[in-house]
Design a protein around this motif. Structure first.
Motif, PDB file in Angstrom:
ATOM      1  N   GLY A 305      40.214  11.758  25.153  1.00 26.55           N
ATOM      2  CA  GLY A 305      40.613  12.475  23.942  1.00 26.55           C
ATOM      3  C   GLY A 305      39.412  12.795  23.057  1.00 26.55           C
ATOM      4  O   GLY A 305      39.340  13.873  22.454  1.00 26.55           O
ATOM      5  N   ALA A 306      38.458  11.831  22.971  1.00 22.56           N
ATOM      6  CA  ALA A 306      37.274  12.069  22.154  1.00 22.56           C
ATOM      7  C   ALA A 306      36.431  13.202  22.739  1.00 22.56           C
ATOM      8  O   ALA A 306      35.919  14.063  22.017  1.00 22.56           O
ATOM      9  CB  ALA A 306      36.447  10.788  22.049  1.00 22.56           C
ATOM     10  N   VAL A 307      36.276  13.219  24.084  1.00 24.44           N
ATOM     11  CA  VAL A 307      35.517  14.298  24.723  1.00 24.44           C
ATOM     12  C   VAL A 307      36.214  15.640  24.509  1.00 24.44           C
ATOM     13  O   VAL A 307      35.582  16.655  24.222  1.00 24.44           O
ATOM     14  CB  VAL A 307      35.339  13.999  26.230  1.00 24.44           C
ATOM     15  CG1 VAL A 307      34.732  15.213  26.936  1.00 24.44           C
ATOM     16  CG2 VAL A 307      34.444  12.790  26.429  1.00 24.44           C
ATOM     17  N   GLU A 308      37.561  15.639  24.640  1.00 23.32           N
ATOM     18  CA  GLU A 308      38.306  16.876  24.457  1.00 23.32           C
ATOM     19  C   GLU A 308      38.152  17.419  23.034  1.00 23.32           C
ATOM     20  O   GLU A 308      37.965  18.621  22.830  1.00 23.32           O
ATOM     21  CB  GLU A 308      39.785  16.628  24.781  1.00 23.32           C
ATOM     22  CG  GLU A 308      40.637  17.887  24.704  1.00 23.32           C
ATOM     23  CD  GLU A 308      42.082  17.614  25.071  1.00 23.32           C
ATOM     24  OE1 GLU A 308      42.915  18.505  24.802  1.00 23.32           O
ATOM     25  OE2 GLU A 308      42.372  16.525  25.605  1.00 23.32           O
ATOM     26  N   ASP A 309      38.234  16.539  22.042  1.00 21.33           N
ATOM     27  CA  ASP A 309      38.043  16.985  20.663  1.00 21.33           C
ATOM     28  C   ASP A 309      36.633  17.493  20.423  1.00 21.33           C
ATOM     29  O   ASP A 309      36.416  18.461  19.682  1.00 21.33           O
ATOM     30  CB  ASP A 309      38.349  15.835  19.697  1.00 21.33           C
ATOM     31  CG  ASP A 309      39.844  15.589  19.555  1.00 21.33           C
ATOM     32  OD1 ASP A 309      40.620  16.510  19.875  1.00 21.33           O
ATOM     33  OD2 ASP A 309      40.231  14.491  19.127  1.00 21.33           O
ATOM     34  N   THR A 310      35.654  16.836  21.066  1.00 18.88           N
ATOM     35  CA  THR A 310      34.265  17.274  20.903  1.00 18.88           C
ATOM     36  C   THR A 310      34.048  18.660  21.502  1.00 18.88           C
ATOM     37  O   THR A 310      33.394  19.525  20.914  1.00 18.88           O
ATOM     38  CB  THR A 310      33.313  16.263  21.555  1.00 18.88           C
ATOM     39  OG1 THR A 310      33.519  14.966  20.981  1.00 18.88           O
ATOM     40  CG2 THR A 310      31.866  16.678  21.359  1.00 18.88           C
ATOM     41  N   VAL A 311      34.619  18.877  22.715  1.00 21.02           N
ATOM     42  CA  VAL A 311      34.497  20.187  23.355  1.00 21.02           C
ATOM     43  C   VAL A 311      35.182  21.263  22.506  1.00 21.02           C
ATOM     44  O   VAL A 311      34.668  22.369  22.325  1.00 21.02           O
ATOM     45  CB  VAL A 311      35.108  20.138  24.767  1.00 21.02           C
ATOM     46  CG1 VAL A 311      35.184  21.542  25.372  1.00 21.02           C
ATOM     47  CG2 VAL A 311      34.278  19.228  25.660  1.00 21.02           C
ATOM     48  N   ARG A 312      36.377  20.943  22.002  1.00 22.81           N
ATOM     49  CA  ARG A 312      37.084  21.898  21.154  1.00 22.81           C
ATOM     50  C   ARG A 312      36.266  22.236  19.909  1.00 22.81           C
ATOM     51  O   ARG A 312      36.182  23.402  19.486  1.00 22.81           O
ATOM     52  CB  ARG A 312      38.437  21.317  20.763  1.00 22.81           C
ATOM     53  CG  ARG A 312      39.256  22.221  19.863  1.00 22.81           C
ATOM     54  CD  ARG A 312      40.522  21.531  19.462  1.00 22.81           C
ATOM     55  NE  ARG A 312      41.202  22.251  18.394  1.00 22.81           N
ATOM     56  CZ  ARG A 312      42.199  21.767  17.674  1.00 22.81           C
ATOM     57  NH1 ARG A 312      42.630  20.524  17.907  1.00 22.81           N
ATOM     58  NH2 ARG A 312      42.765  22.483  16.742  1.00 22.81           N
ATOM     59  N   LEU A 313      35.663  21.205  19.321  1.00 24.46           N
ATOM     60  CA  LEU A 313      34.825  21.422  18.141  1.00 24.46           C
ATOM     61  C   LEU A 313      33.613  22.274  18.488  1.00 24.46           C
ATOM     62  O   LEU A 313      33.212  23.158  17.729  1.00 24.46           O
ATOM     63  CB  LEU A 313      34.394  20.059  17.578  1.00 24.46           C
ATOM     64  CG  LEU A 313      33.663  20.056  16.238  1.00 24.46           C
ATOM     65  CD1 LEU A 313      34.542  20.648  15.154  1.00 24.46           C
ATOM     66  CD2 LEU A 313      33.249  18.638  15.866  1.00 24.46           C
ATOM     67  N   GLN A 314      33.037  22.040  19.659  1.00 29.33           N
ATOM     68  CA  GLN A 314      31.869  22.813  20.087  1.00 29.33           C
ATOM     69  C   GLN A 314      32.233  24.286  20.298  1.00 29.33           C
ATOM     70  O   GLN A 314      31.493  25.184  19.895  1.00 29.33           O
ATOM     71  CB  GLN A 314      31.314  22.222  21.381  1.00 29.33           C
ATOM     72  CG  GLN A 314      30.045  22.899  21.880  1.00 29.33           C
ATOM     73  CD  GLN A 314      29.532  22.280  23.173  1.00 29.33           C
ATOM     74  OE1 GLN A 314      30.260  21.549  23.849  1.00 29.33           O
ATOM     75  NE2 GLN A 314      28.297  22.551  23.514  1.00 29.33           N
ATOM     76  N   ARG A 315      33.383  24.520  20.921  1.00 31.72           N
ATOM     77  CA  ARG A 315      33.816  25.905  21.148  1.00 31.72           C
ATOM     78  C   ARG A 315      34.086  26.620  19.828  1.00 31.72           C
ATOM     79  O   ARG A 315      33.732  27.792  19.663  1.00 31.72           O
ATOM     80  CB  ARG A 315      35.070  25.909  22.029  1.00 31.72           C
ATOM     81  CG  ARG A 315      34.803  25.531  23.480  1.00 31.72           C
ATOM     82  CD  ARG A 315      36.105  25.493  24.243  1.00 31.72           C
ATOM     83  NE  ARG A 315      35.864  25.167  25.662  1.00 31.72           N
ATOM     84  CZ  ARG A 315      36.846  24.938  26.538  1.00 31.72           C
ATOM     85  NH1 ARG A 315      38.126  25.010  26.151  1.00 31.72           N
ATOM     86  NH2 ARG A 315      36.566  24.655  27.783  1.00 31.72           N
ATOM     87  N   LEU A 316      34.748  25.921  18.927  1.00 32.16           N
ATOM     88  CA  LEU A 316      35.054  26.532  17.636  1.00 32.16           C
ATOM     89  C   LEU A 316      33.764  26.869  16.885  1.00 32.16           C
ATOM     90  O   LEU A 316      33.644  27.946  16.285  1.00 32.16           O
ATOM     91  CB  LEU A 316      35.923  25.590  16.806  1.00 32.16           C
ATOM     92  CG  LEU A 316      36.373  26.115  15.438  1.00 32.16           C
ATOM     93  CD1 LEU A 316      37.120  27.434  15.586  1.00 32.16           C
ATOM     94  CD2 LEU A 316      37.237  25.079  14.732  1.00 32.16           C
ATOM     95  N   ALA A 317      32.793  25.952  16.936  1.00 32.20           N
ATOM     96  CA  ALA A 317      31.514  26.222  16.264  1.00 32.20           C
ATOM     97  C   ALA A 317      30.808  27.422  16.899  1.00 32.20           C
ATOM     98  O   ALA A 317      30.222  28.257  16.208  1.00 32.20           O
ATOM     99  CB  ALA A 317      30.635  24.985  16.322  1.00 32.20           C
TER     100      ALA A 317
END
Length: 483
Positions: A305-317
């Motif tokens: 879940g932490a990796v998924e949130d990080t990837v989502r945050l990276q894509r949004l940025a």
């Protein structure tokens, strides 16, 4: 603050005054020259009339004493072909301009004393045409000079008329007409101009100053309103538009259009910042919660879940950064990109995606940005498709709106989902717009994919539109100028 407008008024007034001054000087000079020429011509006509009157008497063999030599106190000389003065006006005291300076008839022995030059002048005038006895010459010689009659000295225009007599040979009659009328009229006209021109220039300057002030009054109103908008930062205000339908009115209208575009841009930027902050808050909060739980209870760490949130945050940025670059007017690269090959690469590894592409569908642009467009369109299609997505790339011979060789590259992405309602077919390209409010953020994304795709298409001189497929799904069509 009014000094720049006063400067414009001063320059306009000075320019108008200088133009009028040059025109007045040119017109005044022309009038004076024309007036002087006409008056000189009239004086020459009068002198010729007097000379021919005397010549007529000589042609009829009248004695010198019976000739009209003292009419209107005008100087008259009668000179023989040897340059000897044989008759003259009674009160003539001095004369110049006729070629014979003598003023009193002289005996033959003394007529030529010191008069070689005078003889030459008389010969030049008298011997120019052949005349029969009793005939008056048709050619008149005109000259300017002066004469003193009974103590009064004036300028005269002299006319010389030859006449052939039977008993006295070739004679030349010199008669003068005064130029006092010409001098007086020219001097009067010059005096009127010297007084009237400055007055007229002052009136022109004053009227120009008033007219310019009135013309610039709306500009001053626009300036004051723009200063107030700058001070208040209220972009909803508009400058006054004068009801004149001229350049100033068009300036005011253009200024209001610019303010409207600026207000829309600022409002869009504010919404963008607010939406971006809202979208960033969720993955950051989720990631922070997982990290805090992991810090307190390492055994409860949800690493996936932490990796998924990080990837989502990276894509949004990354999406936000790309949108910021597009808003800043970043021009795409001018590389040649094959959309058919790019479509096949984007579809590779995606389940249920089928590609139909012609060979060599080439455009000029940024490969990375066009990859992002295809990826976003495929992500959107897969999110809404029931079972299948079809991608096609082809060349279209129809016209397009930008350069190229007359061909248009077309990439179409179709799905078999429920399609997009007609009322929402433009709204879906707005930023942070998601039509399915019940859809989770994890499944639906942040609502930036289609907005990015539309912006990239526009930056490449193309279009991105959506319509229904024959089966009822959504068909997104990207059209770009061919390379």
């Amino acid at each position: 603050m009014s000094r720049p407008f006063a400067s414009v008024r001063a320059r306009a007034t000075l320019a108008a005054t200088l133009v009028v001054a040059v025109a007045l000087v040119a017109a005044g000079t022309a009038v004076l020259l024309s007036l002087r020429s006409n008056l000189l011509g009239e004086a020459g006509t009068q002198a010729e009339r007097s000379a021919r009157e005397v010549a007529t008497g000589l042609a009829f063999a009248k004695p010198y004493d019976d000739l009209p030599l003292d009419v209107d106190d005008r100087p008259v000389q009668v000179v023989d072909e040897e340059g000897r003065l044989v008759a003259a006006s009674e009160d003539l005291e001095r004369i110049s301009g006729t070629g014979v300076d003598a003023v009193k008839p002289q005996p033959a022995a003394t007529a030529r004393d010191g008069g070689d030059d005078d003889d030459d002048g008389a010969d030049d005038d008298d011997h120019g045409e052949s005349l029969e006895p009793g005939e008056i010459g048709a050619r008149t010689t005109v000259s300017d000079g002066s004469a003193t009659i009974d103590g009064d000295t004036e300028d005269y225009r002299f006319a010389a008329v030859p006449v052939e007599t039977e008993d006295r040979g070739r004679l030349t009659v010199y008669a003068g007409a005064p130029l006092s009328a010409e001098h007086g009229a020219v001097n009067t006209a010059l005096t009127v101009m010297l007084i009237g021109f400055p007055v007229l220039l002052a009136v022109v300057a004053w009227v120009t100053w008033l007219v310019t002030r009135r013309a610039l009054r709306p500009v001053e109103g626009i300036r004051r309103e723009m200063a107030a908008i700058t001070a208040s930062e209220d972009l909803a205000r508009r400058v006054p538009v004068p009801d004149t339908h001229d350049e100033v009115a068009r300036l005011a209208s253009t200024t209001n259009e610019t303010l409207t575009a600026l207000e829309s841009s600022v409002e869009r930027q504010r919404r963008f910042v607010a939406d971006a902050s809202h979208e960033l808050r969720s993955p950051i909060a989720s990631l922070r919660t997982q990290l805090e739980v992991a810090a307190a209870h390492p055994e409860l760490l949800d690493l996936d879940g932490a990796v998924e949130d990080t990837v989502r945050l990276q894509r949004l940025a990354a999406d936000l950064l790309l949108l910021a670059r597009l808003d800043a007017g970043e021009r795409p690269a001018d590389a040649r990109v094959d959309l058919a090959a790019l479509a096949r690469e984007a579809a590779e590894g995606r389940r249920g995606v089928r590609v139909r592409a012609e060979e060599d569908v080439t455009v000029a642009g940024s490969r990375g940005q066009l990859e992002r467009v295809l990826a976003n369109l495929l992500d959107n299609a897969q999110r809404h498709a029931r079972s299948a997505v079809e991608v096609s790339a082809r060349r279209d011979e129809g016209p397009h709106g930008a350069g190229g060789d007359g061909q248009t590259a077309v990439v179409a992405v179709a799905d078999d989902g429920e399609g997009v309602p007609a009322a929402d077919r433009e709204r879906i390209f707005e930023r942070f717009v998601r039509l399915d409010a019940a859809r989770s953020r994890d499944d639906g994304g942040a609502g930036l994919g289609l907005a990015i795709a539309r912006d990239v298409a526009l930056r490449h001189g193309g279009t991105l539109t959506v319509r229904d497929t024959p089966a009822g799904g959504a068909l997104f069509e990207l059209r770009l100028p061919g390379a």
